[in-house]
Design a protein around this motif. Sequence first.
Motif, PDB file in Angstrom:
ATOM      1  N   LEU A 257       0.857  -1.183   0.000  1.00 49.95           N
ATOM      2  CA  LEU A 257       0.000   0.000   0.000  1.00 49.95           C
ATOM      3  C   LEU A 257       0.898   1.240   0.000  1.00 49.95           C
ATOM      4  CD1 LEU A 257      -2.491  -1.183   2.789  1.00 49.95           C
ATOM      5  CD2 LEU A 257      -2.766  -1.420   0.316  1.00 49.95           C
ATOM      6  N   ASN A 258       0.661   2.140  -0.949  1.00 52.17           N
ATOM      7  CA  ASN A 258       1.517   3.315  -1.111  1.00 52.17           C
ATOM      8  C   ASN A 258       0.749   4.592  -0.789  1.00 52.17           C
ATOM      9  OD1 ASN A 258       3.931   1.959  -2.265  1.00 52.17           O
ATOM     10  ND2 ASN A 258       2.524   1.486  -3.942  1.00 52.17           N
ATOM     11  N   ALA A 259       1.459   5.565  -0.252  1.00 51.17           N
ATOM     12  CA  ALA A 259       0.874   6.879   0.038  1.00 51.17           C
ATOM     13  C   ALA A 259       2.003   7.876   0.297  1.00 51.17           C
ATOM     14  CB  ALA A 259      -0.070   6.806   1.242  1.00 51.17           C
ATOM     15  N   LYS A 260       1.670   9.151   0.149  1.00 55.94           N
ATOM     16  CA  LYS A 260       2.632  10.208   0.501  1.00 55.94           C
ATOM     17  C   LYS A 260       1.877  11.507   0.714  1.00 55.94           C
ATOM     18  CE  LYS A 260       3.864  12.433  -3.822  1.00 55.94           C
ATOM     19  NZ  LYS A 260       4.954  13.092  -4.552  1.00 55.94           N
ATOM     20  N   ILE A 261       2.466  12.374   1.525  1.00 57.69           N
ATOM     21  CA  ILE A 261       1.919  13.711   1.775  1.00 57.69           C
ATOM     22  C   ILE A 261       3.081  14.702   1.758  1.00 57.69           C
ATOM     23  CG2 ILE A 261       0.697  15.211   3.392  1.00 57.69           C
ATOM     24  CD1 ILE A 261      -0.628  12.740   4.560  1.00 57.69           C
ATOM     25  N   ASN A 262       2.952  15.762   0.955  1.00 63.09           N
ATOM     26  CA  ASN A 262       3.936  16.848   0.917  1.00 63.09           C
ATOM     27  C   ASN A 262       3.174  18.174   0.892  1.00 63.09           C
ATOM     28  OD1 ASN A 262       6.471  15.378   0.685  1.00 63.09           O
ATOM     29  ND2 ASN A 262       5.792  14.802  -1.366  1.00 63.09           N
ATOM     30  N   VAL A 263       3.085  18.826   2.013  1.00 62.49           N
ATOM     31  CA  VAL A 263       2.434  20.137   2.099  1.00 62.49           C
ATOM     32  C   VAL A 263       3.370  21.065   2.855  1.00 62.49           C
ATOM     33  CG1 VAL A 263       0.414  21.458   2.811  1.00 62.49           C
ATOM     34  CG2 VAL A 263       0.150  19.058   2.105  1.00 62.49           C
ATOM     35  N   PHE A 264       3.806  22.141   2.197  1.00 57.16           N
ATOM     36  CA  PHE A 264       4.769  23.074   2.784  1.00 57.16           C
ATOM     37  C   PHE A 264       4.299  24.507   2.566  1.00 57.16           C
ATOM     38  CE2 PHE A 264       7.243  19.296   1.922  1.00 57.16           C
ATOM     39  CZ  PHE A 264       8.074  19.201   3.023  1.00 57.16           C
ATOM     40  N   ALA A 265       4.737  25.386   3.451  1.00 57.25           N
ATOM     41  CA  ALA A 265       4.548  26.830   3.305  1.00 57.25           C
ATOM     42  C   ALA A 265       5.915  27.489   3.361  1.00 57.25           C
ATOM     43  CB  ALA A 265       3.639  27.378   4.410  1.00 57.25           C
ATOM     44  N   ASP A 266       6.070  28.586   2.603  1.00 57.43           N
ATOM     45  CA  ASP A 266       7.376  29.258   2.597  1.00 57.43           C
ATOM     46  C   ASP A 266       7.226  30.738   2.372  1.00 57.43           C
ATOM     47  OD1 ASP A 266       7.231  29.958  -0.112  1.00 57.43           O
ATOM     48  OD2 ASP A 266       8.455  28.316  -0.813  1.00 57.43           O
ATOM     49  N   ALA A 267       8.302  31.456   2.641  1.00 57.98           N
ATOM     50  CA  ALA A 267       8.459  32.873   2.314  1.00 57.98           C
ATOM     51  C   ALA A 267       9.797  32.995   1.604  1.00 57.98           C
ATOM     52  CB  ALA A 267       8.421  33.743   3.566  1.00 57.98           C
ATOM     53  N   GLY A 268       9.771  33.580   0.386  1.00 58.66           N
ATOM     54  CA  GLY A 268      10.984  33.582  -0.420  1.00 58.66           C
ATOM     55  C   GLY A 268      11.244  34.909  -1.100  1.00 58.66           C
TER      56      GLY A 268
END
Length: 535
Positions: A257-268
Amino acid sequence: MKKKWFIVLYIVLGFVTAFGQDAVGTSTDSEVVTEQAAPAGSLKTDEIAAESPQENAAALPESEAAAAVSAADDGGTALPAAAENVSAAPAAHTDAGVTESPASPAPNANAKDESSGTGIAPEQNNKAQEQKDVVQSVEMNEPARQTKKVRPFSLHTGFVVSATAANNMVSVLDFFRPELVIDLNQLSNDTMKSGIHVGALLDVDTFFRFTVLEKHTVKFSITANGDVWGNLPKSLLDLAANGNPAIATGQTINGTLNAKINVFADAGLMYQFNNPTYGFSARVAYFAPVAYMENPSGTYSLSPHMTGGVVDGITLKAQGTANIYGYLPDYLANRNFSILEVLKNGGVDLSLTGVFRPTGWVAITGGIDYLPIMPIVTTKGMQATFNYDGSVTNLLDGITSGGTSFFNQTTTTSFSGTLAEKKIMRPCKVSIGADFKPFQNDYLILSPFLAFPILNANPYYVDGGLKIESRFAKVLGVYLDSRYVERMWKHEFCLFIDSRWFTFNLAASVASQDFKRAFTTLSGLGIKLGIGIGF
């Protein structure tokens, strides 16, 4: 006798007169040749040529000189001494800056004397040279052709929001029906080999930028972006729809079973340089994880349930542990959130892009996104553990008896707010692309690209796509963008306005993890909105 002498004297005077005319004509021809052969900058040569006819005239007797003057008045070839003295003046004016006398004659340089046919060096030739010099001087003093005015300063601010959700199992329209009916056999036949997929994409960008001299751009932005993905293997779907012959023979089936989560916030902060042949940009960003989970690689197994050596059912076991880092899961698990903690414990990465324009109709682009400089080291987050153990036995007896004793299951889940320390970096990708303008204008722009993940890509995948864009009426445009990104096929159509004062983007998209289903069924939808103002 006297009469004979008068005749002889008359013949001699005529011979002498003719000889004098020839001498004066020869002197005039010599002057013409001298003036034509002499360089424009030689004043001395012109003066010698002007003096030679005077000397020839002075060498003649007074009567012959008078005859020469009379011949000139009658249209002869000889020139008066006064006229010959003036002939040097134009040359002196051209080279030495002497003002020409208004009384000077101006014979045509290309004209010939009607009676003798001899070419005469005139002042007109020098006047033509003067006019040419004046014209050249005027041309040199004319202002240069006006070029496009470079805007010294411009400013723009705005936001862009986009969201997409998709799957490859059911259509969005199925949820609006009175009853949701799923044909497992049909679903099993239509599902691709990699199984069932669900996913979502989210991007939010608020920015403020200014440009100096149309070459140097500085942009400050606050962004949030994320992608979520989950996958169930097709073997589970095939088992539910058609059964599995391997189970009947006593074999065990294993899967992941596969899954992933990528949630990011930034200031650049970004700097961009651009000119007609090349350009580049660099963006340094301070980022924090909202929710981050690497592939937990949960496992499952399907095995036959046997009673007395006879297969009478199926046993399903599944387990997995998901470590979800970030401030959102930490808040859900521990009810704890601090802005100061976010500012103190963030990461830094660098994004680079470049463009090279070898010709007017092609531009080659490349870049790297989220090159890690300083990763985040954190223990903030939540751990979720899942265990499932179920079996189905004596299915026919259970159905006839009307009970549920044939189905047994045990599910165990646990959540913890304590995680091991981990270094977190955003998914890093290397991309390459190009912009082609077949007609060397903005009416048709073809932009293919490829992107290769080098961090956080398990199982591995490659992004790619083609964008077809057309700009018209200077500020209006449309594009069709078909791409495979984050394991999702996305086909987006956009109308946009791009001017110095106002920008507007409105796009809609269809999406699915299955390329064919993206066109045949409405398995996913997306929307994009962007608004900006500037001057």
